[in-house]
Design a protein around this motif. Structure first.
Motif, PDB file in Angstrom:
ATOM      1  N   GLY A 145       0.801  -1.228   0.000  1.00 40.27           N
ATOM      2  CA  GLY A 145       0.000   0.000   0.000  1.00 40.27           C
ATOM      3  C   GLY A 145       0.829   1.271   0.000  1.00 40.27           C
ATOM      4  O   GLY A 145       0.290   2.357   0.246  1.00 40.27           O
ATOM      5  N   PHE A 146       2.127   1.147  -0.243  1.00 37.13           N
ATOM      6  CA  PHE A 146       2.988   2.333  -0.254  1.00 37.13           C
ATOM      7  C   PHE A 146       3.701   2.467  -1.598  1.00 37.13           C
ATOM      8  O   PHE A 146       4.877   2.838  -1.658  1.00 37.13           O
ATOM      9  CB  PHE A 146       4.025   2.257   0.879  1.00 37.13           C
ATOM     10  CG  PHE A 146       3.434   2.005   2.224  1.00 37.13           C
ATOM     11  CD1 PHE A 146       2.666   2.974   2.854  1.00 37.13           C
ATOM     12  CD2 PHE A 146       3.600   0.779   2.862  1.00 37.13           C
ATOM     13  CE1 PHE A 146       2.097   2.738   4.091  1.00 37.13           C
ATOM     14  CE2 PHE A 146       3.045   0.531   4.100  1.00 37.13           C
ATOM     15  CZ  PHE A 146       2.283   1.506   4.719  1.00 37.13           C
ATOM     16  N   GLY A 147       2.995   2.146  -2.659  1.00 38.11           N
ATOM     17  CA  GLY A 147       3.596   2.106  -3.983  1.00 38.11           C
ATOM     18  C   GLY A 147       4.122   3.450  -4.459  1.00 38.11           C
ATOM     19  O   GLY A 147       3.592   4.510  -4.087  1.00 38.11           O
ATOM     20  N   TYR A 164      13.551  12.309 -10.514  1.00 37.51           N
ATOM     21  CA  TYR A 164      13.549  12.300  -9.039  1.00 37.51           C
ATOM     22  C   TYR A 164      12.257  11.685  -8.517  1.00 37.51           C
ATOM     23  O   TYR A 164      11.276  11.536  -9.250  1.00 37.51           O
ATOM     24  CB  TYR A 164      13.648  13.728  -8.495  1.00 37.51           C
ATOM     25  CG  TYR A 164      14.848  14.502  -8.978  1.00 37.51           C
ATOM     26  CD1 TYR A 164      16.122  14.223  -8.488  1.00 37.51           C
ATOM     27  CD2 TYR A 164      14.702  15.529  -9.920  1.00 37.51           C
ATOM     28  CE1 TYR A 164      17.227  14.934  -8.933  1.00 37.51           C
ATOM     29  CE2 TYR A 164      15.804  16.246 -10.367  1.00 37.51           C
ATOM     30  CZ  TYR A 164      17.061  15.946  -9.864  1.00 37.51           C
ATOM     31  OH  TYR A 164      18.154  16.639 -10.292  1.00 37.51           O
ATOM     32  N   VAL A 165      12.276  11.381  -7.223  1.00 32.73           N
ATOM     33  CA  VAL A 165      11.060  10.940  -6.531  1.00 32.73           C
ATOM     34  C   VAL A 165      10.928  11.785  -5.272  1.00 32.73           C
ATOM     35  O   VAL A 165      11.918  12.016  -4.553  1.00 32.73           O
ATOM     36  CB  VAL A 165      11.145   9.437  -6.152  1.00 32.73           C
ATOM     37  CG1 VAL A 165       9.955   9.026  -5.289  1.00 32.73           C
ATOM     38  CG2 VAL A 165      11.205   8.571  -7.400  1.00 32.73           C
ATOM     39  N   GLY A 170       6.226   9.929  -2.720  1.00 36.90           N
ATOM     40  CA  GLY A 170       6.619   8.751  -3.505  1.00 36.90           C
ATOM     41  C   GLY A 170       6.272   8.915  -4.979  1.00 36.90           C
ATOM     42  O   GLY A 170       6.243   7.927  -5.715  1.00 36.90           O
ATOM     43  N   ARG A 171       6.031  10.156  -5.410  1.00 36.44           N
ATOM     44  CA  ARG A 171       5.688  10.403  -6.816  1.00 36.44           C
ATOM     45  C   ARG A 171       6.901  10.960  -7.562  1.00 36.44           C
ATOM     46  O   ARG A 171       7.745  11.656  -6.985  1.00 36.44           O
ATOM     47  CB  ARG A 171       4.508  11.366  -6.903  1.00 36.44           C
ATOM     48  CG  ARG A 171       3.245  10.777  -6.284  1.00 36.44           C
ATOM     49  CD  ARG A 171       2.087  11.723  -6.411  1.00 36.44           C
ATOM     50  NE  ARG A 171       1.701  11.909  -7.813  1.00 36.44           N
ATOM     51  CZ  ARG A 171       0.825  12.823  -8.210  1.00 36.44           C
ATOM     52  NH1 ARG A 171       0.267  13.644  -7.333  1.00 36.44           N
ATOM     53  NH2 ARG A 171       0.506  12.929  -9.492  1.00 36.44           N
ATOM     54  N   ALA A 172       6.934  10.665  -8.859  1.00 38.17           N
ATOM     55  CA  ALA A 172       8.074  11.081  -9.680  1.00 38.17           C
ATOM     56  C   ALA A 172       8.038  12.590  -9.948  1.00 38.17           C
ATOM     57  O   ALA A 172       6.966  13.216  -9.897  1.00 38.17           O
ATOM     58  CB  ALA A 172       8.053  10.312 -10.990  1.00 38.17           C
ATOM     59  N   VAL A 173       9.220  13.143 -10.218  1.00 40.40           N
ATOM     60  CA  VAL A 173       9.351  14.569 -10.536  1.00 40.40           C
ATOM     61  C   VAL A 173      10.349  14.692 -11.695  1.00 40.40           C
ATOM     62  O   VAL A 173      11.347  13.958 -11.716  1.00 40.40           O
ATOM     63  CB  VAL A 173       9.877  15.366  -9.302  1.00 40.40           C
ATOM     64  CG1 VAL A 173      10.043  16.843  -9.638  1.00 40.40           C
ATOM     65  CG2 VAL A 173       8.958  15.200  -8.105  1.00 40.40           C
TER      66      VAL A 173
END
Lengths: 242, 197
Positions: A145-147, A164-165, A170-173
């Motif tokens: 649950g922490f994808g 980057y994350v 936890g999302r991409a940048v």
């Protein structure tokens, strides 16, 4: 209560003179504990090595009891990995991670199947096992649950140039959007978003540091067992030196 | 209903390896019945061990002197150092009479599950001994378990800069073992470590 299931030994702790308390990841019964009579004796010690595939038969009078395991060796993954320090470190780290991360007696068939595939790759010395290991950790985070959301940039919505994350979400940048905050962002190795890319040693280590950050934060921080972080650290050290 | 002294004796004995409450009761009764021939010599032996036995500051072995008898024995080969996890392993190797070098006892093995890291092991004195010079070969006599071999790999890495010969014990078919009865893991190890004849 009585059942039989295929499983993998995640941990074996000595109990009294000759018995062992075994933790097995089973397909239909999740991470399950039980006593193995004579588990530290000469005949069974080789069976209850961490990472081994076993056929586990669990029996208890009541379901809430610890119960007894009878285990039969399937594939001796520990012996197959023992001669190679890096693969042994990976097997040890994967087992310690699952032992710390999974709740007891909660079946996760996807996690089981994914782990079975990883262990198979480690045993048959697949060339790209380090890549598969990092991807396995990323999928484990999703299952828990922490994808990580690596599909698009959290700031601009762009799908190209992700580098980057965000440690918070936890999302991409993208490179562009992360320019000002790059010291606080986690590097995103390209092989985690592009399936065909063969990662360098530094990218593999960056991948493990990325998944490790979220495992530490969401999983190990709440776990009672401290060993997983150390086991992962040894794996990172191995891969960095390889 | 036993006297409190007997109860205490049973309680203390039952904590020893190989003893349960029943066998502790039997042992306590036997000791009390044979006071002169068993109980008093046991007290004497226990007192002697408590007063004199200690860990060797060089190798970690248990002995009545520090440095221990093995470390001070001039007839032993000081150029070969055998690294073992525990004093029991040292005793097992000594029983064979086949090894004439010196030892180093780690006091355990690295264990992810039990949270045992390099800091918990007797490694500082190992590296100091090697830095001191004279050692040419290190034999890693550690268990053929995941933790034992993880420790062996860890040590072989750490010993690399010293330029020593590093070896480990062979894994495989035990003497008197029939292939049919061996577990798959041992057979795999034996095949991997096969030798030309």
């Amino acid at each position: 209560m009585d059942w039989q299931d295929q499983g993998f030994v995640l941990a074996a702790r000595r109990h009294g003179e000759s018995d062992a308390i075994l933790t097995v990841l089973t397909r239909e019964h999740g991470r399950h504990l039980g006593i193995v009579k004579g588990g530290t004796g000469r005949r069974q010690r080789a069976v209850v090595e961490v990472g081994n595939a076993v056929m586990a038969h669990w029996h208890a009078r009541l379901s809430e009891h610890l119960g007894r395991f009878q285990v039969e060796l399937g594939t001796p993954h520990a012996a197959l990995c023992m001669a190679d320090p890096a693969r042994l470190a990976a097997l040890s780290a994967a087992c310690a991670t699952l032992d710390a991360a999974l709740p007891e007696r909660e079946p996760h068939e996807d996690v089981f199947d994914d782990f079975a595939a990883l262990v198979e790759q480690l045993s048959r010395k697949a060339v790209d096992w380090p890549t598969q290991y990092v991807r396995w950790e990323a999928r484990l985070l999703s299952s828990l649950g922490f994808g990580l959301d690596l599909s698009q940039c959290a700031v601009t919505g762009e799908r190209e140039g992700l580098a980057y994350v965000s440690p918070k979400t936890g999302r991409a940048v993208t490179v562009e959007a992360g320019k000002l905050h790059k010291d606080r962002l986690l590097p995103l190795p390209s092989f985690l978003i592009q399936g065909h890319v063969k990662p360098s040693r530094d990218e593999l280590v960056a991948g493990l540091r990325l998944t490790g950050y979220f495992l530490d934060r969401h999983v190990f921080a709440h776990a009672i067992k401290p060993g997983a972080t150390e086991a992962r650290a040894r794996l990172i050290e191995r891969l960095a030196a390889k | 209903m036993a006297a409190p002294e007997i109860d205490r004796l049973i309680q203390v004995l039952s904590r020893l390896p190989g003893f349960g409450p029943r066998s502790a009761r039997r042992a306590a009764l036997s000791l009390i019945k044979r006071k002169e021939s068993a109980l008093l010599p046991l007290i004497d032996a226990l007192q002697g061990a408590a007063d004199h036995v200690r860990n060797c500051s060089q190798c970690g072995n248990l002995d009545g002197t520090d440095p221990c008898g093995i470390c001070t024995d001039e007839r032993r080969d000081a150029a070969t150092l055998c690294v073992v996890a525990d004093v029991a392993d040292l005793w097992a190797l000594e029983r064979t009479g086949a090894y004439k070098g010196r030892y180093h006892v780690l006091g355990g093995v690295l264990s992810a599950l039990d949270g045992i890291g390099p800091e918990q092991l007797n490694l500082g004195s190992l590296f100091r001994r090697i830095e001191g010079g004279g050692v040419k070969e290190v034999v890693l006599a550690l268990g053929a378990t995941v933790d034992g071999q993880t420790t062996a790999h860890f040590l072989s890495d750490r010993l690399q800069p010293f330029g020593l010969a590093v070896s480990r014990l062979a894994h495989g078919v035990p003497v008197g073992g029939e292939l049919d009865y061996l577990d798959d893991g041992t057979l795999i190890q034996a095949l991997q470590a096969r030798q030309s004849v």
